[in-house]
Design an enzyme around this catalytic site. Structure first.
Site, PDB file in Angstrom:
ATOM      1  N   VAL A   1      33.482  44.573  80.984  1.00 28.43           N
ATOM      2  CA  VAL A   1      33.640  43.434  81.880  1.00 28.43           C
ATOM      3  C   VAL A   1      33.915  43.952  83.279  1.00 28.43           C
ATOM      4  O   VAL A   1      34.828  44.746  83.491  1.00 28.43           O
ATOM      5  CB  VAL A   1      34.779  42.507  81.430  1.00 28.43           C
ATOM      6  CG1 VAL A   1      35.036  41.418  82.478  1.00 28.43           C
ATOM      7  CG2 VAL A   1      34.458  41.879  80.075  1.00 28.43           C
TER       8      VAL A   1
ATOM      9  N   ALA B   1      37.449  46.645  86.522  1.00 22.77           N
ATOM     10  CA  ALA B   1      36.618  46.536  85.328  1.00 22.77           C
ATOM     11  C   ALA B   1      37.420  47.018  84.129  1.00 22.77           C
ATOM     12  O   ALA B   1      38.496  47.613  84.277  1.00 22.77           O
ATOM     13  CB  ALA B   1      35.342  47.365  85.480  1.00 22.77           C
ATOM     14  N   LYS B   2      36.911  46.766  82.966  1.00 20.94           N
ATOM     15  CA  LYS B   2      37.519  47.283  81.741  1.00 20.94           C
ATOM     16  C   LYS B   2      36.468  47.287  80.650  1.00 20.94           C
ATOM     17  O   LYS B   2      35.516  46.492  80.664  1.00 20.94           O
ATOM     18  CB  LYS B   2      38.699  46.413  81.297  1.00 20.94           C
ATOM     19  CG  LYS B   2      39.751  47.190  80.529  1.00 20.94           C
ATOM     20  CD  LYS B   2      40.516  48.134  81.444  1.00 20.94           C
ATOM     21  CE  LYS B   2      41.657  48.818  80.699  1.00 20.94           C
ATOM     22  NZ  LYS B   2      42.464  49.649  81.608  1.00 20.94           N
ATOM     23  N   GLY B   3      36.616  48.205  79.707  1.00 18.19           N
ATOM     24  CA  GLY B   3      35.678  48.279  78.598  1.00 18.19           C
ATOM     25  C   GLY B   3      36.404  48.587  77.312  1.00 18.19           C
ATOM     26  O   GLY B   3      37.584  48.940  77.308  1.00 18.19           O
TER      27      GLY B   3
ATOM     28  N   ASP C   1      41.609  55.082  78.290  1.00 17.14           N
ATOM     29  CA  ASP C   1      42.568  54.026  77.997  1.00 17.14           C
ATOM     30  C   ASP C   1      43.054  54.266  76.571  1.00 17.14           C
ATOM     31  O   ASP C   1      42.917  55.377  76.043  1.00 17.14           O
ATOM     32  CB  ASP C   1      41.913  52.648  78.166  1.00 17.14           C
ATOM     33  CG  ASP C   1      42.931  51.523  78.353  1.00 17.14           C
ATOM     34  OD1 ASP C   1      43.452  51.041  77.342  1.00 17.14           O
ATOM     35  OD2 ASP C   1      43.210  51.147  79.511  1.00 17.14           O
TER      36      ASP C   1
END
Length: 425
Positions: free
Chosen positions: A68, A113-115, A154
């Site tokens: 995202v 953003a992040k995934g 992460d």
């Protein structure tokens, strides 16, 4: 402010709705225009991919992967990739938005953003994880890029996975592209000081807040929930500066020693005991792990996971200061209780921003083709976090709002200005 507020939040444990509730309060304080509000409340891009992977036993298993991008108004988007069974779209959306605010708070030219991939890496071999990582990177080939979107480690990922991502992206593009990810091994362009950067930022934020509250570090008592990378480094660095850390915890439970825990001994024990504190004899294991949150201490550092401080337990917290090492450790519904108790909270989007700050420095070094010393990285990172804290603290006083809302105000104000300069359609 003229915009219409969204429907009431029904599930305060929903991380995206929790983030939005704070965003709405800050937007109202700023009198944010409808246009910018509507742009910032929704992610720019949401990517969902299916990843068929050959497992070691020859079977094919299909994994769900997410990325995202919340915003790229300030620059290329930045954010970690987590491997965990609890990964879902709402969580990734919330974490992406938090990254937008976090980058803006510390004034670095990134969006958020992040995934994530829904998987349990603890039950997978190194080969399976490598194949999954490479498949995810290939699926995101048109999303990732050193000038577009830059992943980082992460939960469940680390330098190894970042090395695979960098290599797979480089293979797909026919050249070595170090700057496409951060958090890499040092030999592949990683930055000195990156491993301890988030915990170091927590330490700097904590000391800055203690100064405002007139808490002497040498007389301070601290409890740290979560003894992973962030919590252990924060505890060690604070202890080196005179604080007494009386409680720490990990997945095995909470450990207490009223005379103070030797943090270096605890780290050494954990690292030689399959990454767990189980059996550590430098402190007494508490019967109820959650009781760590309610100890009579000066500072509580929740550095484990989301939603550990809730409306049901917030009233029991005795600490004068909470410094959020984890992302989203306090539920939105608990904010009012914490504020009424007069507890200062240094929010996650400020307190744990040391990681993304040094990730930015890694990216800069990759683009320059020149490596900085650890001392230079730490000095610049410390200066960045201190400046960000002062900015947030000034907004806290100016708007008479809690530090969390002040941090959102700082972030939204910066992005609002950038959006107006760049313009919409």
């Amino acid at each position: 402010m003229a915009y219409i507020e969204p429907a009431p939040i029904k599930d305060h444990e929903n991380p995206f709705e929790s983030m939005m509730s704070r965003f709405i309060i800050a937007a109202e304080k700023l009198g944010l225009e409808d246009e910018v509000y509507n742009v910032l409340k929704s992610p720019d891009k949401q990517v969902l991919v299916s990843l068929p992977i050959t497992m070691d036993n020859g079977s094919i298993q299909v994994f769900e992967g997410y990325r995202v991008i919340h915003s790229n108004i300030l620059g290329p988007s930045k954010g970690g990739v987590r491997y965990d069974m609890d990964v879902n779209l709402d969580e990734v959306k919330a974490l992406a938005a938090w990254m937008t605010w976090k980058c803006a708070v510390v004034d670095i030219p990134y969006g958020g953003a992040k995934g994530g991939i829904k998987c349990d890496p603890r039950k997978m071999s190194a080969g399976e994880i490598e194949r999954l990582t490479r498949a995810y990177t290939t699926a995101m080939a048109e999303v990732f890029g050193p000038d577009r979107d830059i992943p980082a480690p992460d939960m469940g990922t680390g330098p190894r996975e970042m090395a695979w991502m960098m290599d797979e992206y480089s293979r797909n593009h026919g050249m070595t592209v170090n700057a496409v990810v951060t958090g890499k091994p040092i030999t592949l362009g990683g930055s000195l000081g990156r491993a301890e950067a988030t915990g170091r930022g927590v330490m700097i934020s904590c000391l800055s807040a203690m100064e405002k509250l007139q808490i002497n570090p040498y007389n301070s008592i601290i409890a740290v929930q979560g003894f992973g990378n962030v919590g252990s480094f924060a505890a060690l660095l604070l202890q080196e500066r005179g604080a007494k850390v009386v409680a720490i915890s990990d997945i095995s439970g909470s450990y207490y020693n009223e005379n103070g825990i030797n943090i270096q001994e605890a780290i050494d024990y954990r690292d030689n005991n399959e990454r767990t504190l189980e059996g550590f004899d430098g402190a007494t294991k508490m019967e109820d792990a959650e009781e760590l949150l309610f100890l009579d201490v000066d500072v509580l550092i929740p550095a484990a996971k989301e939603d550990v401080i809730t409306p049901k337990n917030a009233d029991r917290i005795q600490a004068r200061l909470i410094v959020e090492g984890a992302n989203g450790p306090t539920m939105a519904a608990a904010d009012e209780i914490i504020n009424k108790k007069g507890i200062m909270v240094v929010p996650d989007i400020l307190a744990n921003a040391g990681g993304v700050t040094v990730s930015y420095f890694e990216w800069v070094q990759n683009r320059l083709g020149y490596k900085w010393t650890r001392e230079r990285v730490n000095r610049r990172a410390d200066r960045t976090i201190r400046a960000a804290f002062e900015n947030v603290y000034n907004k806290h006083n100016r708007y008479n709002v809690p530090m969390r809302i002040a941090a959102y105000i700082v972030a939204i104000s910066k992005i609002n200005k950038a959006y107006k300069y760049r313009g919409g359609y």
